[in-house]
Design an enzyme around this catalytic site. Structure first.
Site, PDB file in Angstrom:
ATOM      1  N   LYS A 189       0.832  -1.202   0.000  1.00 48.96           N
ATOM      2  CA  LYS A 189       0.000   0.000   0.000  1.00 48.96           C
ATOM      3  C   LYS A 189       0.865   1.249   0.000  1.00 48.96           C
ATOM      4  CE  LYS A 189      -1.822   1.947   3.669  1.00 48.96           C
ATOM      5  NZ  LYS A 189      -2.646   2.300   4.840  1.00 48.96           N
ATOM      6  N   ASP A 214       3.669  -0.523  12.392  1.00 53.44           N
ATOM      7  CA  ASP A 214       2.495  -1.156  11.799  1.00 53.44           C
ATOM      8  C   ASP A 214       2.483  -2.662  12.033  1.00 53.44           C
ATOM      9  OD1 ASP A 214       1.285   1.122  10.902  1.00 53.44           O
ATOM     10  OD2 ASP A 214       1.739   0.835   8.784  1.00 53.44           O
ATOM     11  N   LYS A 259      -3.014   6.292  14.947  1.00 54.96           N
ATOM     12  CA  LYS A 259      -3.289   5.672  13.652  1.00 54.96           C
ATOM     13  C   LYS A 259      -4.801   5.551  13.464  1.00 54.96           C
ATOM     14  CE  LYS A 259       1.107   4.611  12.575  1.00 54.96           C
ATOM     15  NZ  LYS A 259       1.767   4.818  11.279  1.00 54.96           N
ATOM     16  N   LYS A 295      -9.544  -2.518   3.878  1.00 57.42           N
ATOM     17  CA  LYS A 295      -8.744  -1.300   3.774  1.00 57.42           C
ATOM     18  C   LYS A 295      -7.421  -1.580   3.085  1.00 57.42           C
ATOM     19  CE  LYS A 295      -6.843   2.379   6.728  1.00 57.42           C
ATOM     20  NZ  LYS A 295      -7.429   3.546   6.032  1.00 57.42           N
TER      21      LYS A 295
END
Length: 446
Positions: free
Chosen positions: A16, A302, A329, A400
């Site tokens: 991403k 992450d 986040k 997402k």
């Protein structure tokens, strides 16, 4: 548990972070670029739509395996609304891009994205001479652009590296050179990724230990193969480590632009066997997870949730620190992981920038995903590895970044599903939506 004699190959979609950066650089280039194997997900499609609304042209192959981008030859002109949906990269990367152009642009996004901070970026654009209106310091915001000069700028980068990346990518479109000095920079590997991609698209970059200077000159078109997403790979590699299996991710190897590949170093510390070559990465579990150590995951935050979720299965406590910025986040990820592990009956000690997870046998629980894809994916791995059924309150939030996540986890580990392949926990099994071994209910998240 045992190590598989041969690793299973995970089908990990494109990065991403690389996809959205490459989209912006291609949209700014003077000519046509080709992005091969881009990530197709809610975030990247929202980013792509925003760029086409700004005037770039993106043509997708029928199977979405290739995007052809005809750039603007600079910054946007004309103004208009820009919808960012849930995509943090859109809200942080696109305002500097438009500020370098001309027109009035109105940015907005979902309620979740409106809650995420933008003040350091807004202040930086204001100091560079843009007219920015942002009530409350976040979305919605309005930029009235007449182009920007460069100069020298100190930038608070303690909340997110994305503010710095957004300004860096806009800098070749300014009238004069821009020197940025980040203060308190978190997640530096993402900035290194940004600079590497900018160079590939022809930008003039001079990077030093404490500052970066970008020269004007715009971007050239480029053809780019997008590597698999290292953050997404972390769930499947962690499952291998925790389940005593072996998983390989081709195309994610020593040449990777992604700092999150360093997650495998954490798995190695926990006792997994790790191989990273030019061709790809393989992790093999040994049947036990070692604990008893502290690890700074600030630069790869992450993935901290991935490791925290399997940490109860280790043989000693594990402390993860350096993660204060993960509270800003999609959700407060430190609080979300802590609350969900405690709901599973696991002892967790929480601090402002750290958590300590103690060994324990998870109990069945309802997992509050908080509309955060990484919470849903991480606890799916815990359920798979522990054999304990967990209820995800928002399984679809994985869309997402990886809409096919649940199916891929089931494909790689079918024998670990309750009842075996095709059993109640299998994809398509009776009464189940989503992750193998994880019961889910389709309810709205937080």
């Amino acid at each position: 548990m045992h190590a598989d004699p041969l690793p299973r190959t995970a089908r990990i979609p494109g990065s991403k972070s690389i996809t959205n950066r490459a989209l912006l650089l291609a949209a700014a280039a003077d000519g046509t670029s080709t992005l091969r194997a881009p990530l197709v997900s809610e975030d990247t499609l929202a980013f792509r739509k925003a760029l086409t609304d700004l005037g770039a042209t993106v043509r997708a192959a029928s199977d979405e395996s290739r995007w052809t981008v005809t750039g603007l030859g600079g910054a946007p002109r004309g103004g208009g609304p820009v919808w960012c949906a849930d995509a943090g990269t859109a809200a942080r990367f696109l305002p500097p891009f438009t500020a370098a152009g001309r027109g009035t642009y109105r940015f907005d996004g979902s309620a979740q994205l409106r809650a995420r901070p933008l003040r350091p970026l807004v202040d930086a654009l204001d100091r560079l001479g843009a007219r920015v209106r942002a009530d409350g310091g976040g979305l919605p915001l309005e930029i009235t652009a007449t182009g920007l000069d460069g100069g020298e700028l100190d930038l608070d980068s303690s909340l997110s590296s994305q503010y710095l990346s957004g300004l860096l990518m806009a800098a070749p479109l300014l009238r004069t050179p821009l020197t940025l000095r980040p203060e308190g920079l978190v997640s530096r590997p993402y900035v290194d990724m940004t600079l590497a991609l900018m160079r590939r698209f022809g930008a003039g970059v001079d990077a030093y230990a404490d500052r970066v200077t970008i020269r004007p000159g715009g971007y050239r078109p480029h053809a780019l193969d997008i590597e698999p997403d290292a953050s997404t790979a972390s769930y499947f590699l962690a499952a291998a480590a925790a389940c005593g299996r072996a998983v390989s991710v081709p195309g994610l190897g020593t040449g990777s632009l992604q700092g999150d590949l360093r997650f495998v170093d954490v798995l190695a510390k926990a006792g997994a066997r790790v191989s990273v070559t030019a061709e790809g990465t393989t992790v093999a579990g040994t049947g036990r997870l070692r604990g008893g150590f502290d690890v700074d995951m600030g630069d790869i935050s992450d993935t901290f949730m991935t490791f925290a979720a399997i940490a109860p299965l280790a043989d000693a406590p594990v402390t993860i620190h350096g993660i204060a910025h993960a509270r800003l986040k999609e959700s407060d990820r430190v609080a979300a992981v802590t609350a969900n592990l405690r709901a599973c009956g696991v002892r967790v000690d929480e601090g402002p920038d750290r958590i300590t997870v103690h060994p324990g046998t998870p109990a069945p629980a309802r997992i509050a995903c908080r509309r955060d894809h990484r919470i849903a994916m991480s606890f799916s791995v815990l359920s798979l590895a522990s054999g304990v059924p967990l209820v995800l309150d928002d399984p679809a939030c994985v869309g997402k970044t990886f809409p096919g996540f649940h199916a891929e986890l089931g494909r790689l580990f079918p024998d670990l599903l309750p009842g075996g392949p095709g059993g109640p926990g299998a994809p398509g099994g009776p009464g189940v939506l989503g992750a193998p071994g994880v019961r889910t209910s389709v309810e709205e998240g937080e």
